[in-house]
Scaffold this active site. Structure first.
Site: not given
Ligand SMILES: [Zn+2]
Length: 273
Positions: A55, A57, A59-60, A113, A141, A179
């Site tokens: 996805h 985001h 941090d990905h 998410h 996530d 995570h």
């Molecule tokens: Zn995420």
């Protein structure tokens, strides 16, 4: 054929960037940061040959530009988030298949998410004697050990349905979450289901792992079905706890899920020794 190896690359405060490798060939999942990936590749003498994205985001995907500056490899990711993820070369949707490192992965759309979030599921291989890895799930996530992702874009109904699809995978499926949230998830789960013996046992194990600096994941589908309240909406004890907390009768599974997710969003864990 050498067997598949899967190792976490810790990044940021609590992310795991999963590094899949077979021999000297490697694939990285959700590289939010390039530096730890570059370091892990160099340290292990691995050649990156593809990148999988779940996805959009930061941090990905934050490490994509830097990783691709040094090499040209395919970047697989969700078609529905193509406009917010630069560098994708292969756009995927529900039911698509991807083959990397000799394993075939099926794409499962898991909105909740984010709206376009996808997961990658690989069934056990056709009995290749050297393959040590059974079925595995790269779920971004969406599903965490003891919990699930926050609903930034999707509805509770969507997330409930998405988790239902993951819960229906074979019990032995190894679940690679992105995570290290297990501890705080279990603090909440224990309040929801104080009578769950498997959960009490797991809490002890998780604290020991973390005290030794070890990851608590991967988990498995069968384990999550025993301890994760978000996969246990149909359990009378979970439904009762949600009703007691909200002070009103809630019966429909999607509504129990929605109320449980809201409860978790507001939850502050009690102080612990
Ligand atoms: Zn995420």
């Amino acid at each position: 054929m050498t067997s598949l190896d899967i190792a976490p690359i810790p990044a940021f405060a609590d992310n795991y960037l999963w590094l899949l490798s077979r021999g000297a060939r490697a694939v990285v999942v959700d590289p939010g940061d390039a530096a730890p990936v570059q370091a892990a590749l160099a340290e292990r003498g691995l050649q990156l040959e593809a990148i999988l994205i779940t996805h959009h985001h930061p941090d990905h995907i934050g490490g994509l530009a830097e990783l691709l500056a040094a090499r040209q490899v395919p970047v697989y990711g969700p078609r529905k988030e193509a406009s917010s993820i630069r560098h994708l070369t292969d756009l995927l949707q529900d039911g698509d298949q991807v083959e990397v490192l000799g394993r075939r992965f099926e794409v499962i759309e898991v909105p909740g998410h984010t709206l376009g979030h996808i997961a990658y599921y690989s069934a056990a291989t056709d009995g290749a004697a050297t393959e040590l890895h059974g079925p595995l799930l790269l779920c971004g996530d969406t599903l965490f050990s003891g919990g699930c992702g926050r609903l930034f874009e999707g509805t509770p109904e969507q997330m409930h349905a998405s988790l239902g699809r993951l819960a229906a995978l074979p019990g032995a499926t190894q679940v690679y979450c992105t995570h290290e949230y297990t501890r705080s998830n279990l603090q909440f789960a224990r309040v929801v289901e104080p009578g769950n013996a498997a959960l009490a046992e797991y809490w002890v194990r998780v604290r020991a792992l973390l005290a030794d600096g070890l990851p608590t994941v991967p988990s498995s589908i069968e384990h999550e079905l025993r301890i994760n309240p978000f996969l246990r909406i149909d359990q009378p004890a979970v439904r009762q706890a949600v009703q007691d907390h909200s002070g009103q009768p809630i019966e429909a599974p999607a509504e129990v899920f929605a109320a449980l997710r809201r409860w978790k969003d507001e939850f502050r864990p009690p102080a612990e020794p």
